[in-house]
Motif scaffolding. Structure first.
Motif, PDB file in Angstrom:
ATOM      1  N   HIS A  89      -3.476 -11.403   6.562  1.00  0.00           N
ATOM      2  CA  HIS A  89      -2.932 -12.252   5.373  1.00  0.00           C
ATOM      3  C   HIS A  89      -2.254 -11.629   4.308  1.00  0.00           C
ATOM      4  N   LEU A  90      -2.892 -10.517   3.978  1.00  0.00           N
ATOM      5  CA  LEU A  90      -2.079  -9.658   2.542  1.00  0.00           C
ATOM      6  C   LEU A  90      -0.901  -9.427   3.102  1.00  0.00           C
ATOM      7  N   ARG A  91      -0.366  -9.222   4.377  1.00  0.00           N
ATOM      8  CA  ARG A  91       0.782  -8.622   4.766  1.00  0.00           C
ATOM      9  C   ARG A  91       1.627  -9.979   5.152  1.00  0.00           C
ATOM     10  N   GLU A  92       1.132 -11.223   5.442  1.00  0.00           N
ATOM     11  CA  GLU A  92       2.001 -12.332   5.303  1.00  0.00           C
ATOM     12  C   GLU A  92       2.377 -12.676   3.986  1.00  0.00           C
ATOM     13  N   LEU A  93       1.543 -12.345   3.035  1.00  0.00           N
ATOM     14  CA  LEU A  93       1.781 -12.808   1.615  1.00  0.00           C
ATOM     15  C   LEU A  93       2.982 -11.908   1.158  1.00  0.00           C
ATOM     16  N   ALA A  94       2.792 -10.557   1.361  1.00  0.00           N
ATOM     17  CA  ALA A  94       3.768  -9.680   1.130  1.00  0.00           C
ATOM     18  C   ALA A  94       5.108 -10.047   1.761  1.00  0.00           C
ATOM     19  N   ARG A  95       5.162 -10.658   3.017  1.00  0.00           N
ATOM     20  CA  ARG A  95       6.521 -10.946   3.798  1.00  0.00           C
ATOM     21  C   ARG A  95       7.126 -12.102   2.989  1.00  0.00           C
ATOM     22  N   ARG A  96       6.606 -12.997   2.171  1.00  0.00           N
ATOM     23  CA  ARG A  96       6.901 -14.079   1.404  1.00  0.00           C
ATOM     24  C   ARG A  96       7.477 -13.533   0.067  1.00  0.00           C
ATOM     25  N   GLY A  97       6.909 -12.252  -0.458  1.00  0.00           N
ATOM     26  CA  GLY A  97       7.590 -11.933  -1.672  1.00  0.00           C
ATOM     27  C   GLY A  97       6.700 -11.007  -2.447  1.00  0.00           C
ATOM     28  N   PRO A  98       7.134 -10.715  -3.553  1.00  0.00           N
ATOM     29  CA  PRO A  98       6.492  -9.790  -4.464  1.00  0.00           C
ATOM     30  C   PRO A  98       4.863  -9.797  -4.234  1.00  0.00           C
ATOM     31  N   LEU A  99       3.962  -8.918  -4.089  1.00  0.00           N
ATOM     32  CA  LEU A  99       2.564  -8.970  -4.003  1.00  0.00           C
ATOM     33  C   LEU A  99       1.990  -8.023  -4.960  1.00  0.00           C
ATOM     34  N   THR A 100       1.123  -8.407  -5.906  1.00  0.00           N
ATOM     35  CA  THR A 100       0.577  -7.488  -6.761  1.00  0.00           C
ATOM     36  C   THR A 100      -1.227  -7.609  -6.097  1.00  0.00           C
ATOM     37  N   LEU A 101      -1.651  -6.450  -5.793  1.00  0.00           N
ATOM     38  CA  LEU A 101      -3.114  -6.381  -5.304  1.00  0.00           C
ATOM     39  C   LEU A 101      -3.923  -5.730  -6.760  1.00  0.00           C
ATOM     40  N   LEU A 102      -4.953  -6.502  -7.151  1.00  0.00           N
ATOM     41  CA  LEU A 102      -5.747  -6.196  -8.103  1.00  0.00           C
ATOM     42  C   LEU A 102      -7.047  -5.706  -7.999  1.00  0.00           C
ATOM     43  N   THR A 103      -7.278  -4.794  -8.952  1.00  0.00           N
ATOM     44  CA  THR A 103      -8.868  -4.128  -8.838  1.00  0.00           C
ATOM     45  C   THR A 103      -9.419  -3.930 -10.148  1.00  0.00           C
ATOM     46  N   ALA A 104     -10.564  -3.973 -10.481  1.00  0.00           N
ATOM     47  CA  ALA A 104     -11.324  -3.720 -11.650  1.00  0.00           C
ATOM     48  C   ALA A 104     -11.583  -2.342 -12.111  1.00  0.00           C
ATOM     49  N   THR A 105     -11.236  -1.433 -10.916  1.00  0.00           N
ATOM     50  CA  THR A 105     -11.648   0.011 -10.968  1.00  0.00           C
ATOM     51  C   THR A 105     -10.979   0.682 -12.364  1.00  0.00           C
ATOM     52  N   LYS A 106     -11.238   1.551 -12.736  1.00  0.00           N
ATOM     53  CA  LYS A 106     -10.696   2.122 -13.706  1.00  0.00           C
ATOM     54  C   LYS A 106      -9.399   2.819 -13.136  1.00  0.00           C
ATOM     55  N   ARG A 107      -9.587   3.420 -12.399  1.00  0.00           N
ATOM     56  CA  ARG A 107      -8.517   4.458 -11.643  1.00  0.00           C
ATOM     57  C   ARG A 107      -7.883   3.553 -10.480  1.00  0.00           C
ATOM     58  N   ALA A 108      -6.972   2.495 -10.752  1.00  0.00           N
ATOM     59  CA  ALA A 108      -6.459   1.820  -9.632  1.00  0.00           C
ATOM     60  C   ALA A 108      -5.792   2.707  -8.694  1.00  0.00           C
ATOM     61  N   ASP A 109      -5.195   3.839  -9.004  1.00  0.00           N
ATOM     62  CA  ASP A 109      -4.490   4.651  -8.069  1.00  0.00           C
ATOM     63  C   ASP A 109      -5.239   5.534  -6.970  1.00  0.00           C
ATOM     64  N   ILE A 110      -6.668   5.276  -7.024  1.00  0.00           N
ATOM     65  CA  ILE A 110      -7.459   5.827  -6.118  1.00  0.00           C
ATOM     66  C   ILE A 110      -8.512   4.807  -5.541  1.00  0.00           C
ATOM     67  N   SER A 111      -8.074   3.588  -5.653  1.00  0.00           N
ATOM     68  CA  SER A 111      -8.853   2.371  -5.192  1.00  0.00           C
ATOM     69  C   SER A 111      -8.587   1.904  -3.957  1.00  0.00           C
ATOM     70  N   GLU A 112      -9.322   1.106  -3.547  1.00  0.00           N
ATOM     71  CA  GLU A 112      -8.793   0.444  -2.202  1.00  0.00           C
ATOM     72  C   GLU A 112      -7.860  -0.448  -2.399  1.00  0.00           C
ATOM     73  N   ALA A 113      -7.524  -0.822  -3.574  1.00  0.00           N
ATOM     74  CA  ALA A 113      -6.177  -1.545  -3.676  1.00  0.00           C
ATOM     75  C   ALA A 113      -4.940  -0.712  -3.426  1.00  0.00           C
ATOM     76  N   ALA A 114      -4.988   0.617  -3.707  1.00  0.00           N
ATOM     77  CA  ALA A 114      -4.024   1.665  -3.483  1.00  0.00           C
ATOM     78  C   ALA A 114      -3.809   1.986  -2.024  1.00  0.00           C
ATOM     79  N   VAL A 115      -5.048   1.991  -1.331  1.00  0.00           N
ATOM     80  CA  VAL A 115      -4.747   2.117   0.080  1.00  0.00           C
ATOM     81  C   VAL A 115      -4.270   0.930   0.513  1.00  0.00           C
ATOM     82  N   LEU A 116      -4.782  -0.252   0.545  1.00  0.00           N
ATOM     83  CA  LEU A 116      -4.150  -1.346   0.909  1.00  0.00           C
ATOM     84  C   LEU A 116      -2.546  -1.581   0.616  1.00  0.00           C
ATOM     85  N   ALA A 117      -2.273  -1.323  -0.572  1.00  0.00           N
ATOM     86  CA  ALA A 117      -0.659  -1.278  -0.864  1.00  0.00           C
ATOM     87  C   ALA A 117       0.024  -0.348   0.113  1.00  0.00           C
ATOM     88  N   ALA A 118      -0.336   0.755   0.232  1.00  0.00           N
ATOM     89  CA  ALA A 118       0.366   1.773   1.283  1.00  0.00           C
ATOM     90  C   ALA A 118       0.464   1.173   2.487  1.00  0.00           C
TER      91      ALA A 118
END
Length: 124
Positions: A89-118
């Protein structure tokens, strides 16, 4: 054959103001961010089914030294049918246009959101 373009996927903290060109905003944490109102979050979706297991999150505890191993284990968890469906579903959203994955983690660069974005941004 057409050239496959990488999707435009960003990672941001849920507490940050939305960017005007951020596209679809999706929270990828299993739990709602503490102290954040739904109005301030300005979410388009909450995709908690893609979040890592509680066991993996507890083991990882956002320790930067464990990020590489966390990434490997989380990628394995994403093969679970429910998580795989959410990832598709996230891939489908990204195909439609820009996608921002959000997390409450203090270090978003080492979060699940960073893994998902890659993963989502990779056209392969």
């Amino acid at each position: 054959m057409g050239e496959t373009m990488a999707a435009q996927v960003r990672v941001r903290r849920a507490y940050e103001e939305p960017e005007p060109d951020g596209g679809t905003r999706v929270l990828v944490d299993r739990l709602w961010p503490r102290g954040l109102s739904k109005a301030k979050a300005a979410l388009d979706e909450w995709c908690k089914n893609v979040a890592p297991s509680g066991e993996l999150r507890t083991w990882y505890n956002h320790d930067p030294d464990r990020f590489e191993e966390f990434t490997r284990r989380y990628r394995h968890e994403l093969k679970d049918p429910e998580r795989a469906e959410a990832l598709a579903h996230l891939r489908e959203l990204a195909r439609r246009g820009p996608l921002t994955l959000l997390t409450a983690t203090k270090r978003a660069d080492i979060s699940e959101a960073a893994v998902l974005a890659a993963i989502v941004a990779d056209p392969g």
